[in-house]
Design an enzyme around this catalytic site. Structure first.
Site, PDB file in Angstrom:
ATOM      1  N   GLU A 216     -28.160 -39.004 -14.698  1.00  0.00           N
ATOM      2  CA  GLU A 216     -28.403 -37.696 -15.317  1.00  0.00           C
ATOM      3  C   GLU A 216     -27.518 -36.601 -14.716  1.00  0.00           C
ATOM      4  O   GLU A 216     -27.931 -35.449 -14.595  1.00  0.00           O
ATOM      5  CB  GLU A 216     -29.879 -37.310 -15.198  1.00  0.00           C
ATOM      6  CG  GLU A 216     -30.795 -38.226 -15.995  1.00  0.00           C
ATOM      7  CD  GLU A 216     -32.248 -37.775 -15.997  1.00  0.00           C
ATOM      8  OE1 GLU A 216     -32.663 -37.097 -15.041  1.00  0.00           O
ATOM      9  OE2 GLU A 216     -32.960 -38.074 -16.964  1.00  0.00           O
TER      10      GLU A 216
ATOM     11  N   GLU B 291     -33.982 -44.005 -21.098  1.00  0.00           N
ATOM     12  CA  GLU B 291     -35.313 -43.533 -20.712  1.00  0.00           C
ATOM     13  C   GLU B 291     -36.045 -42.975 -21.923  1.00  0.00           C
ATOM     14  O   GLU B 291     -35.790 -41.848 -22.350  1.00  0.00           O
ATOM     15  CB  GLU B 291     -35.237 -42.460 -19.611  1.00  0.00           C
ATOM     16  CG  GLU B 291     -34.772 -42.975 -18.264  1.00  0.00           C
ATOM     17  CD  GLU B 291     -34.891 -41.934 -17.174  1.00  0.00           C
ATOM     18  OE1 GLU B 291     -35.617 -40.919 -17.368  1.00  0.00           O
ATOM     19  OE2 GLU B 291     -34.250 -42.106 -16.116  1.00  0.00           O
TER      20      GLU B 291
END
Length: 825
Positions: A181, A250
């Site tokens: 991320e 995710e």
């Protein structure tokens, strides 16, 4: 699930003889191809440190039974290298054993090497000693950091290579991830951030593991990397390279919980809607985060303020039980998508967008076609005609027609049971009366009276300087003052500016008060009246962390501890005089004497010094100990810590995590109405547990207890009453079946017999599990009798929801018929 027999034979051979054949993994923009077979992959995150090795086979088996092809897991740097160049791969940190357990079930692995992981894990998975290396700056183009990151990443890769676990060696690991991320924070690092990102890609490629690399949530990922999506919905995500597959690393099945927050839930209908839309619009791989969340044992929870439970409302709950209906509803979706695999990966895609957020997508090959009808409207059901057949699609749902003719699955129609879990008292002994407590005080006199510490400095230090060896750091200084000092007055206060989560203050050995922040707040100001004496006065401050920051731009330099100013303030009328103590000589002591002496250990040499008489309650800085019998049976064990304040708990020396039942969840935000799955989900939707202890129950894995006497040790920081503490088990109390017309209803008590049927109806029943009522129409045959005959006394049963079984319902046109049943386990 869904692989050909030939592939299963080949894959089994590879597991047995990994050194002979390699598995080839490639991407072509439309699909993941493994040994020549194009795949649509379903995966779920299970993180090995959040469960125990004894739990792993059952968790992984349940993941496979739920229709997953792969398990995705992180590698936790701070867990494995807590001290620089000192490594730990024992117990539940034995990730090689974890990977081999996945391999034994015939599942693939997505290995997220990070080594920054976030994961609501302490310090994002970084060891805190990195922060204290001279010249080290984290997650940027910094030579010191990059050298450490490469050293650890190379170590892990070499361990995996040695066991021949990469697909290129015939093993199960088909995808690896570097960083995590970074796209969310890269702008805060400027040009050095882009340079670091490029370095990550080059370093990863240099490791020569022979499988593809991914970077999640990184739109600017170098072309050697595949960028992926994280979030609630990723159907509109487009990779930055047209040759890359559309991957969702995710898919958030719920949300984490922090101290002071309510329990977040995400409905089975909404998550199924998100998955179906993702594959409707060209998705190739999606992973549930989390599929099993587990427990933040010890001091692993980050945040700060993340709870010990990391249940995440996942399809497999914290204790290892199936979270129904989520697990079953998604399993049905997975099985259907796998049955359509060839069409989805080879078919030509055509999407027609209609009015009112309705879309029809068709996948067509020479042999067949498969269709998705999506209705993203948040309130209105739609009926549309497709090739001469009318289909009614509820709001915020997707209907799947594997042959473009018959609807086999709709994301809003749940045809699986709801399991209501209950807690049962420990049948091994009569609790809580059977728990007999002994106690001893935490020895703090040397600290609060004499200021004896380990190190000294003429400044206030960030708590990270102790390299995260304890939650606790004592700050001690003395100040000389007499009646002639300008600050001297009968109205003096001590004011402390703190960036730690909790502060306890003492002056001349007397406790004067505490202060703590809340989730998302990083600074607090403590100010209390003090009474000083002429001459030397001892000021002692205890800072306690609730986990270090784990996310955000430059999260690693967010201050923790007492960074000041620390001030004495005297008031004389309107005049205020301030004495800043921040540059005084401060002495520091790390941790607690009880932890140094391992009072939590059954082998502690101080075990004989516990007191059994006059056990105090509501006393700060106190240790409690008791023995207990393990609950009978095999159901998961939970520890009820109602009545306690805050602290740490150990069972037979195993740290089960921080506890804080005195911290109540916010009172607002929960609804007594059933959660409406329609509309975009966020973690502020579908909340429960308002005004109750944030976490009252704590998971104790069966592997932590023995058949003989067991020991529970508590360190109580705030002060509490242990008399209500007890052990219970968690099991299914009620199983509520549901099936729409012409679907099969399956009911299970997970190995225990169904003892009774409380309610059953086929027609248009109302209400939810536990409060069902008959609707406007009902089958002619007595549904309760039919279900009792089919189910009572059995561990599981099934019955078709149809008028052929239950008789005519006389339901009017437009009524969608279904069967519901409430069974007692």
């Amino acid at each position: 699930m869904g692989f050909s027999n030939v592939f299963f034979l080949v894959f089994s051979f590879l597991i047995l003889c990994p050194s002979i054949l390699a598995v080839t993994v490639s991407f072509d923009g439309r699909a993941i191809t493994i040994d020549g077979e194009r795949k649509v992959l379903q995966s779920g995150s299970i993180h090995y440190p959040r469960s125990t090795p004894e739990m792993w086979p059952d968790l992984i088996k349940k993941a496979k039974e739920g229709g997953l092809d792969a398990v995705e897991t992180y590698i936790f740097w701070n867990a494995h290298e807590p001290v620089r160049r000192q490594y730990d791969f024992s117990g539940n940190l034995d990730f090689i054993r974890f990977l081999k357990t996945i391999q034994a079930e015939g599942l693939y692995i997505i290995l997220r090497l990070g080594p920054y992981v976030c994961a609501e894990w302490n310090y994002g998975g970084f060891p805190v000693w990195l922060h204290n290396l001279p010249g080290c700056e984290l997650r940027t183009a910094n030579g010191v950091f990059m050298n450490e990151m490469k050293n650890f990443t190379t170590l892990i890769v070499d361990m995996v290579k040695q066991e021949k676990l990469f697909a290129s060696q015939g093993g199960p690991i088909i995808i690896a991830q570097i960083e995590n991320e970074y796209g969310n924070v890269i702008t805060s690092y400027g040009d050095a951030g882009k340079a670091y990102l490029d370095w990550c890609a080059n370093m990863a490629e240099s490791l020569d593991i022979g499988i593809p690399w991914i970077m999640c949530q990184e739109n600017d990922a170098p072309q050697s990397m595949i960028n992926t999506c994280n979030g609630w919905y990723c159907d509109s995500f487009t990779p930055n390279n047209p040759n890359s597959p559309k991957m969702w690393t995710e898919n958030w099945t719920g949300w984490f919980k922090n101290w002071g927050s309510q329990d977040p839930h995400r409905t089975a209908e909404d998550i199924a809607f998100a998955v179906a839309r993702f594959f409707q619009f060209g998705g190739t791989f999606q992973n549930y985060y989390m599929y099993h969340g587990g427990t933040n044992f010890g001091r692993t929870a980050g945040g700060p303020y993340i709870t010990t439970s990391y249940d995440y409302d996942a399809p497999i709950d914290e204790y290892g039980n199936l979270n129904q209906p989520k697990w079953g509803h998604l399993k049905q979706l997975h099985n259907l998508l796998k049955s359509m695999e060839r069409t989805l990966t080879y078919g030509n895609i055509s999407t027609t967008t209609l009015d009112n957020s309705v879309s029809v997508t068709t996948y067509t090959t020479n042999e067949t076609c498969s269709c998705f009808i999506g209705n993203a409207n948040t309130t209105t059901d739609v009926t549309l005609n497709l090739q001469g057949i009318d289909y009614t699609v509820p709001a915020w749902s997707v209907s799947i027609l594997p042959d473009c003719k018959k609807e086999v699955y709709n994301t809003a129609k749940v045809n699986t049971q709801t399991s209501v879990m209950v807690k049962k008292i420990n049948q091994a002994e009569n609790e809580p009366a059977s728990l007999t407590w002994s106690w001893r005080p935490e020895s703090i006199d040397d600290t609060i009276l004499h200021g004896k510490g380990d190190v000294a400095a003429s400044q206030l230090m960030d708590q990270k300087f102790i390299n995260d060896v304890s939650d606790y750091l004592w700050y001690m200084t003395s100040v000389n003052i007499d009646a002639s000092d300008p600050i001297w007055s009968p109205n003096m206060t001590l004011r402390v500016n703190s960036t730690g989560q909790i502060l306890h203050a003492y002056v001349n050995g007397k406790y004067i008060g505490s202060e703590w922040t809340t989730y998302g707040i990083f600074n607090s100001v403590f100010e209390k009246n003090v009474t000083l004496k002429p001459g030397s006065n001892q000021i002692t401050l205890l800072s306690a962390t609730i986990g270090f920051q784990n996310y955000g731009p430059k999260f690693d330099v967010v201050e923790n501890g007492i960074l000041g100013p620390v001030e004495l303030i005297g008031r004389k009328g309107d005049e205020k005089i301030v004495k800043d103590l921040s540059s005084h000589q401060w002495s520091y002591r790390v941790g607690l004497h009880g932890m140094d002496n391992k009072l939590y250990s059954v082998d502690s040499r101080y075990a004989s010094k516990w007191e059994s008489a006059s056990v105090p309650i509501n006393r700060m800085m106190t240790w409690y100990k008791t023995t207990f019998k393990a609950p009978l049976g095999t159901d998961p064990i939970t520890l009820d810590l109602q009545g306690l304040g805050k602290g740490l708990a150990w069972v037979n020396g195993h740290n089960i995590g921080r506890y804080w039942p005195s911290y109540l969840a916010e009172e607002d935000g929960c609804s007594v109405e059933a959660c409406d799955y329609r509309g975009s989900y966020s973690n502020s939707k579908c909340l429960t547990n308002c005004g109750q202890p944030t976490q009252r129950w704590y998971h104790v894995p069966r592997s932590f207890v023995t058949d003989d006497d067991n020991t529970l040790v508590l360190f109580e920081e705030f002060g509490g009453n242990p008399s209500l503490v007890n052990f219970q088990t968690i099991t299914i109390g009620t199983a509520c079946g549901s099936a729409y017309e012409n679907q099969k209803m399956e009911l299970s008590c997970n190995g225990r017999p169904i003892s009774d049927i409380k309610f059953a109806s086929f027609g248009d029943p109302r209400g939810a599990c536990g409060s069902f009522q008959k609707g406007t129409c009902d089958g002619q045959h007595d549904a309760v009798t039919l279900l009792k005959n089919a189910c009572v006394g059995k561990e599981s049963c099934s019955i078709e929801a149809s008028e052929a079984v239950f008789g005519s319902t006389q339901c009017g046109d437009g009524i969608s018929k279904r069967m519901v049943v409430e069974a007692v386990c």
